[in-house]
Design an enzyme around this catalytic site. Structure first.
Site, PDB file in Angstrom:
ATOM      1  N   SER A 119       0.834  -1.206   0.000  1.00  0.00           N
ATOM      2  CA  SER A 119       0.000   0.000   0.000  1.00  0.00           C
ATOM      3  C   SER A 119       0.862   1.247   0.000  1.00  0.00           C
ATOM      4  O   SER A 119       0.415   2.307  -0.433  1.00  0.00           O
ATOM      5  CB  SER A 119      -0.862   0.073   1.254  1.00  0.00           C
ATOM      6  N   HIS A 140      -1.004  -2.490  -7.189  1.00  0.00           N
ATOM      7  CA  HIS A 140      -1.768  -2.143  -5.986  1.00  0.00           C
ATOM      8  C   HIS A 140      -3.259  -2.352  -6.234  1.00  0.00           C
ATOM      9  O   HIS A 140      -3.917  -1.506  -6.839  1.00  0.00           O
ATOM     10  CB  HIS A 140      -1.460  -0.698  -5.575  1.00  0.00           C
ATOM     11  N   GLU A 152      -3.447   0.110  -9.324  1.00  0.00           N
ATOM     12  CA  GLU A 152      -2.394   1.087  -9.606  1.00  0.00           C
ATOM     13  C   GLU A 152      -1.140   0.291  -9.989  1.00  0.00           C
ATOM     14  O   GLU A 152      -0.691  -0.565  -9.225  1.00  0.00           O
ATOM     15  CB  GLU A 152      -2.115   1.949  -8.372  1.00  0.00           C
ATOM     16  N   ASN A 190      -4.573   6.899  -2.371  1.00  0.00           N
ATOM     17  CA  ASN A 190      -4.426   7.231  -0.949  1.00  0.00           C
ATOM     18  C   ASN A 190      -3.850   8.627  -0.765  1.00  0.00           C
ATOM     19  O   ASN A 190      -4.232   9.353   0.145  1.00  0.00           O
ATOM     20  CB  ASN A 190      -3.546   6.201  -0.238  1.00  0.00           C
TER      21      ASN A 190
HETATM   22  N1  LIG Z   1      -6.285  -4.583   3.386  1.00  0.00           N
HETATM   23  C1  LIG Z   1      -6.289  -3.598   2.506  1.00  0.00           C
HETATM   24  O1  LIG Z   1      -7.211  -2.777   2.450  1.00  0.00           O
HETATM   25  C2  LIG Z   1      -5.156  -3.469   1.525  1.00  0.00           C
HETATM   26  C3  LIG Z   1      -5.377  -2.806   0.317  1.00  0.00           C
HETATM   27  C4  LIG Z   1      -4.334  -2.729  -0.611  1.00  0.00           C
HETATM   28  C5  LIG Z   1      -3.100  -3.271  -0.284  1.00  0.00           C
HETATM   29  N2  LIG Z   1      -2.909  -3.899   0.923  1.00  0.00           N
HETATM   30  C6  LIG Z   1      -1.584  -4.488   1.175  1.00  0.00           C
HETATM   31  O2  LIG Z   1      -1.653  -5.877   0.904  1.00  0.00           O
HETATM   32  C7  LIG Z   1      -0.788  -6.599   1.788  1.00  0.00           C
HETATM   33  C8  LIG Z   1      -1.605  -7.629   2.548  1.00  0.00           C
HETATM   34  O3  LIG Z   1      -2.649  -7.001   3.245  1.00  0.00           O
HETATM   35  P1  LIG Z   1      -3.866  -7.819   3.871  1.00  0.00           P
HETATM   36  O4  LIG Z   1      -4.867  -6.803   4.307  1.00  0.00           O
HETATM   37  O5  LIG Z   1      -4.251  -8.902   2.969  1.00  0.00           O
HETATM   38  O6  LIG Z   1      -3.161  -8.428   5.172  1.00  0.00           O
HETATM   39  P2  LIG Z   1      -3.595  -9.733   6.008  1.00  0.00           P
HETATM   40  O7  LIG Z   1      -3.017  -9.543   7.356  1.00  0.00           O
HETATM   41  O8  LIG Z   1      -5.067  -9.988   5.856  1.00  0.00           O
HETATM   42  O9  LIG Z   1      -2.833 -10.914   5.253  1.00  0.00           O
HETATM   43  C9  LIG Z   1      -1.434 -11.011   5.184  1.00  0.00           C
HETATM   44  C10 LIG Z   1      -1.097 -12.495   5.148  1.00  0.00           C
HETATM   45  O10 LIG Z   1       0.274 -12.626   4.778  1.00  0.00           O
HETATM   46  C11 LIG Z   1       0.790 -13.715   5.504  1.00  0.00           C
HETATM   47  N3  LIG Z   1       2.258 -13.648   5.538  1.00  0.00           N
HETATM   48  C12 LIG Z   1       3.042 -12.872   6.301  1.00  0.00           C
HETATM   49  N4  LIG Z   1       4.350 -13.121   6.024  1.00  0.00           N
HETATM   50  C13 LIG Z   1       4.372 -14.093   5.067  1.00  0.00           C
HETATM   51  C14 LIG Z   1       5.408 -14.776   4.379  1.00  0.00           C
HETATM   52  N5  LIG Z   1       6.694 -14.537   4.634  1.00  0.00           N
HETATM   53  N6  LIG Z   1       5.060 -15.693   3.459  1.00  0.00           N
HETATM   54  C15 LIG Z   1       3.761 -15.960   3.204  1.00  0.00           C
HETATM   55  N7  LIG Z   1       2.739 -15.336   3.837  1.00  0.00           N
HETATM   56  C16 LIG Z   1       3.046 -14.415   4.757  1.00  0.00           C
HETATM   57  C17 LIG Z   1       0.149 -13.585   6.875  1.00  0.00           C
HETATM   58  O11 LIG Z   1       0.222 -14.782   7.614  1.00  0.00           O
HETATM   59  C18 LIG Z   1      -1.277 -13.180   6.497  1.00  0.00           C
HETATM   60  O12 LIG Z   1      -2.120 -14.320   6.362  1.00  0.00           O
HETATM   61  C19 LIG Z   1      -0.125  -5.537   2.663  1.00  0.00           C
HETATM   62  O13 LIG Z   1       1.100  -5.176   2.088  1.00  0.00           O
HETATM   63  C20 LIG Z   1      -1.117  -4.386   2.614  1.00  0.00           C
HETATM   64  O14 LIG Z   1      -0.510  -3.152   2.870  1.00  0.00           O
HETATM   65  C21 LIG Z   1      -3.915  -4.036   1.825  1.00  0.00           C
END
Ligand SMILES: NC(=O)c1ccc[n+]([C@@H]2O[C@H](COP(=O)([O-])OP(=O)(O)OC[C@H]3O[C@@H](n4cnc5c(N)ncnc54)[C@H](O)[C@@H]3O)[C@@H](O)[C@H]2O)c1
Length: 414
Positions: A119, A140, A152, A190
């Protein structure tokens, strides 16, 4: 461009949505997480997404089962040697992502594109962990990834044009809407949303209107929900971190309103904690027309915020332009920095946050000279958050009325 095999790292909210999107386009997907339990949770999520498509009669049960079968869960890197693409959606920590990309670089074939769904982290810094930064790109997706159309596409400094175009083409194949954004803090959506959300907090803090009134004014203006509903949905803590981060990067324009920090410190985190600006019984989101119940704890913290931070007050009654103008102004800063093409701003705001009217189109309708003069008036009353970009001044001096005039001009912005 046809890819056959992809892998997604992280089976959380975003990773499972991205896995569904890839599989729905006929791509075999390895969905990796750190434990069997988390992988199972991710796969169950993907199944729910397909079930909902069957319920809505978008897919038959047999089609859904076939596509679901394209997603295989894993806790190992087995099979990554055949991947054409990896999309990483793990934790938002640079050390974690760099470690993952180091591994991917070692295990994936040289042809594979390595994308990150970060993000806010630097694509260039993630790419620097690999020996193939030219093949590392930001993709993104927005939440929920399986339904939100915008992606994005963000090159790092060493990303090749070929990789960028490949990622843009892939998004189209996935029936998404790609917008190219040069790497900058907050990327585009954002970066534009936060000055607007922050200004809504200031308007609340200085007594211009209540949260309910501000939300209503913004919805009437054409956004799908008001800023306070969005704060509660996204999570006050997540928003406070992003706000603080953007402030460190862009300076006084993003000076955070005190209230958000106070809400976070007092665990009023929005839907996930049961209350933020509004009360959410059982964490359930409000229906569109439901009357919201203000959170009494937020009212107490609002008084505290007013004691801590005494912002100047506007003499004018609140209207939606007070919060929309900082968003438009930030878009002109982004154009000034050539982060995005003018033609893509409305697209991104429409598909990334559901604006029913284009942001730049609204400004064109009001007139750039009007926008500039309003920003100057607010800057005089409320300070640096409203400092207009020199790009906007330039547009006004040039007598420009419409961004499309720039595309025809030999000195187009990008
Ligand atoms: N949630 C949102 O609104 C959103 C929107 C756009 C981007 N993002 C980005 O997407 C990414 C994930 O966000 P999310 O909301 O899905 O988080 P989340 O916490 O729901 O999921 C992340 C997952 O990654 C796993 N993980 C961590 N380290 C790992 C590794 N080394 N190998 C494999 N899996 C691993 C965790 O166990 C977890 O299940 C982040 O970088 C976040 O900034 C989130």
């Amino acid at each position: 461009m046809k890819i056959q095999r992809a892998a997604v790292i992280g089976a959380g909210a975003m990773g499972s949505g991205i896995a569904q999107v890839l599989s729905a386009a006929g791509v075999e997907v390895l969905l990796k997480d750190v434990s069997d339990e988390l992988v199972e949770r991710g796969l169950a999520n993907v199944k729910r997404m397909y079930d909902s498509r069957v319920k809505k009669e978008i897919l038959t049960r047999a089609e859904a089962d076939y596509l679901l079968g394209m997603v295989k869960g894993t806790t190992s890197y087995d099979g990554f040697a055949e991947a054409d693409l990896v999309i990483e959606a793990a934790l938002e920590q640079i050390e974690v992502k760099q470690q993952i990309f180091r591994e991917l670089d070692r295990l994936c074939p040289p042809r594979a594109v390595l994308a990150t769904n970060t993000s806010a982290l630097s694509i260039s810094e993630i790419g620097a962990a690999t020996r193939r930064p030219e093949k590392v790109v930001g993709m993104h997706f927005f939440n929920p990834a399986q339904t939100m159309k915008l992606v994005e596409v963000i090159p790092g400094v060493k990303t090749s044009e070929e990789t960028v175009q490949w990622a843009i083409g892939l998004c189209r194949d996935l029936r998404k809407i790609p917008v190219r954004v040069e790497e900058c803090p907050g990327f585009l959506v954002n970066r534009l949303l936060f000055p607007y959300m922050n200004e809504a907090l200031y308007a609340l803090q200085d007594g211009a209107a209540t949260a309910e009134e501000i939300d209503r004014a913004v919805v009437e203006f054409g956004l799908p929900m008001g800023p306070f509903t969005l704060f509660d949905m996204t999570g006050i803590d997540v928003c406070a971190h992003v706000n603080n981060f953007l402030h460190t990067q862009y300076g006084p324009r993003f000076e955070p309103a005190r209230l958000l920090q106070l809400l976070m410190e007092n665990k009023q985190l929005g839907q996930k904690s049961g209350a933020g600006f509004f009360v959410h019984a059982g964490g359930v989101p409000h229906g569109k027309d439901e009357v919201r119940q203000a959170n009494p704890e937020a009212a107490r913290l609002l008084e505290e915020a007013r004691r801590h931070q005494k912002p100047a007050r506007s003499q004018r009654p609140f209207d939606a332009y007070r919060v929309m103008l900082p968003m438009f102004n930030e878009a002109t800063y982004a154009l000034q920095e050539k982060v995005v093409q003018a033609g893509d701003v409305d697209l991104a705001m429409q598909w990334g946050c559901g604006m029913s009217r284009g942001l730049l189109t609204i400004a064109e309708e009001k007139g750039f000279a009007w926008c500039l003069s309003e920003l100057e008036n607010y800057q005089g009353e409320l300070g640096e958050r409203f400092r207009p970009s020199w790009y906007l001044r330039k547009l006004v001096r040039a007598g420009l009325h419409d961004f499309s005039e720039l595309q025809r001009s030999p000195v187009a912005v990008s």
